[in-house]
Design a protein around this motif. Structure first.
Motif, PDB file in Angstrom:
ATOM      1  N   ALA A  49       0.738  -1.390   0.016  1.00  0.00           N
ATOM      2  CA  ALA A  49       0.123  -0.012  -0.027  1.00  0.00           C
ATOM      3  C   ALA A  49       0.705   1.374  -0.064  1.00  0.00           C
ATOM      4  O   ALA A  49       0.219   2.317  -0.463  1.00  0.00           O
ATOM      5  CB  ALA A  49      -0.912  -0.067   1.147  1.00  0.00           C
ATOM      6  N   GLN A  50       2.106   0.921   0.518  1.00  0.00           N
ATOM      7  CA  GLN A  50       2.985   2.290   0.370  1.00  0.00           C
ATOM      8  C   GLN A  50       3.242   2.747  -1.051  1.00  0.00           C
ATOM      9  O   GLN A  50       3.635   3.967  -1.047  1.00  0.00           O
ATOM     10  CB  GLN A  50       4.385   1.876   1.282  1.00  0.00           C
ATOM     11  CG  GLN A  50       5.144   3.153   1.473  1.00  0.00           C
ATOM     12  CD  GLN A  50       6.383   2.831   2.380  1.00  0.00           C
ATOM     13  OE1 GLN A  50       6.450   1.600   2.760  1.00  0.00           O
ATOM     14  NE2 GLN A  50       7.261   3.566   2.420  1.00  0.00           N
ATOM     15  N   TYR A  51       3.241   1.848  -1.845  1.00  0.00           N
ATOM     16  CA  TYR A  51       3.721   2.262  -3.248  1.00  0.00           C
ATOM     17  C   TYR A  51       2.502   2.031  -4.486  1.00  0.00           C
ATOM     18  O   TYR A  51       2.915   2.158  -5.564  1.00  0.00           O
ATOM     19  CB  TYR A  51       4.808   1.292  -3.556  1.00  0.00           C
ATOM     20  CG  TYR A  51       6.417   1.444  -2.901  1.00  0.00           C
ATOM     21  CD1 TYR A  51       6.843   2.627  -3.039  1.00  0.00           C
ATOM     22  CD2 TYR A  51       6.282   0.810  -1.848  1.00  0.00           C
ATOM     23  CE1 TYR A  51       7.937   3.031  -2.285  1.00  0.00           C
ATOM     24  CE2 TYR A  51       7.533   0.997  -0.964  1.00  0.00           C
ATOM     25  CZ  TYR A  51       8.090   2.071  -1.298  1.00  0.00           C
ATOM     26  OH  TYR A  51       9.396   2.304  -0.522  1.00  0.00           O
ATOM     27  N   SER A  52       1.431   1.698  -3.777  1.00  0.00           N
ATOM     28  CA  SER A  52       0.295   1.497  -4.749  1.00  0.00           C
ATOM     29  C   SER A  52      -1.104   1.995  -3.924  1.00  0.00           C
ATOM     30  O   SER A  52      -1.172   2.296  -2.937  1.00  0.00           O
ATOM     31  CB  SER A  52      -0.098   0.120  -5.166  1.00  0.00           C
ATOM     32  OG  SER A  52      -0.373  -0.739  -4.014  1.00  0.00           O
ATOM     33  N   HIS A  53      -2.146   2.172  -4.769  1.00  0.00           N
ATOM     34  CA  HIS A  53      -3.444   2.576  -4.382  1.00  0.00           C
ATOM     35  C   HIS A  53      -4.370   2.025  -5.462  1.00  0.00           C
ATOM     36  O   HIS A  53      -4.094   2.020  -6.582  1.00  0.00           O
ATOM     37  CB  HIS A  53      -3.653   4.166  -4.165  1.00  0.00           C
ATOM     38  CG  HIS A  53      -3.547   4.996  -5.391  1.00  0.00           C
ATOM     39  ND1 HIS A  53      -2.347   5.236  -5.487  1.00  0.00           N
ATOM     40  CD2 HIS A  53      -4.384   5.545  -5.951  1.00  0.00           C
ATOM     41  CE1 HIS A  53      -2.266   6.264  -6.722  1.00  0.00           C
ATOM     42  NE2 HIS A  53      -3.546   6.274  -6.998  1.00  0.00           N
ATOM     43  N   PRO A  54      -5.727   1.364  -4.827  1.00  0.00           N
ATOM     44  CA  PRO A  54      -6.638   1.477  -5.999  1.00  0.00           C
ATOM     45  C   PRO A  54      -7.323   2.450  -6.754  1.00  0.00           C
ATOM     46  O   PRO A  54      -7.416   3.483  -6.166  1.00  0.00           O
ATOM     47  CB  PRO A  54      -7.784   0.621  -5.167  1.00  0.00           C
ATOM     48  CG  PRO A  54      -7.422   0.959  -3.841  1.00  0.00           C
ATOM     49  CD  PRO A  54      -6.012   1.392  -3.653  1.00  0.00           C
ATOM     50  N   VAL A  55      -7.686   2.572  -8.096  1.00  0.00           N
ATOM     51  CA  VAL A  55      -8.230   3.386  -8.707  1.00  0.00           C
ATOM     52  C   VAL A  55      -9.562   3.306  -9.033  1.00  0.00           C
ATOM     53  O   VAL A  55     -10.391   4.192  -8.883  1.00  0.00           O
ATOM     54  CB  VAL A  55      -7.248   3.796 -10.232  1.00  0.00           C
ATOM     55  CG1 VAL A  55      -7.851   4.923 -10.967  1.00  0.00           C
ATOM     56  CG2 VAL A  55      -6.115   4.038  -9.833  1.00  0.00           C
ATOM     57  N   ARG A  56     -10.012   2.171  -9.533  1.00  0.00           N
ATOM     58  CA  ARG A  56     -11.526   2.065  -9.865  1.00  0.00           C
ATOM     59  C   ARG A  56     -11.687   0.490  -9.672  1.00  0.00           C
ATOM     60  O   ARG A  56     -10.656  -0.213  -9.922  1.00  0.00           O
ATOM     61  CB  ARG A  56     -11.875   2.532 -11.101  1.00  0.00           C
ATOM     62  CG  ARG A  56     -11.581   1.883 -12.000  1.00  0.00           C
ATOM     63  CD  ARG A  56     -12.325   2.580 -13.654  1.00  0.00           C
ATOM     64  NE  ARG A  56     -11.332   2.359 -14.646  1.00  0.00           N
ATOM     65  CZ  ARG A  56     -10.235   2.840 -14.925  1.00  0.00           C
ATOM     66  NH1 ARG A  56      -9.834   3.835 -14.357  1.00  0.00           N
ATOM     67  NH2 ARG A  56      -9.764   2.365 -16.073  1.00  0.00           N
TER      68      ARG A  56
END
Length: 104
Positions: A49-56
């Protein structure tokens, strides 16, 4: 001083009103998506989660943005576990695959 007492019947009525609004306005999918977005660190793990995040989340595909290309590669290898984690968290099989891209 008076005490605030909430009866079970009042809670049940409030719950029915909220459920009616969710159904009437078709907010169910948006609320599920919000749960994934808000809980991404719990679902994917803090390091991911530190390097990513959901968009849709649409049509069974969870789109995830990453900050670096090496994380895109890592998430592709982790896809089966991430799909399982999201579906377990939601309590239903809504995600069938994850699409990852590098944010610029």
């Amino acid at each position: 001083m008076g005490s605030l007492r909430i009866r079970k019947s009042n809670l049940a009525s409030a719950s029915m009103i909220v459920q009616h609004l969710v159904n009437e306005h078709h907010w169910g999918p948006k609320l599920r998506n919000a749960r994934v977005f808000e809980s991404w660190a719990e679902i994917a793990g803090k390091d991911v989660a530190q390097y990513s995040h959901p968009v849709r989340l649409q049509g069974g595909v969870l789109v995830v943005a990453v900050t670096r290309s090496d994380w895109a590669t890592s998430l592709k290898y982790m896809e089966p576990q991430l799909v399982a984690n999201v579906n377990n968290y939601l309590g239903e099989s809504l995600v069938s695959r994850i699409r990852v891209y590098v944010e610029r």
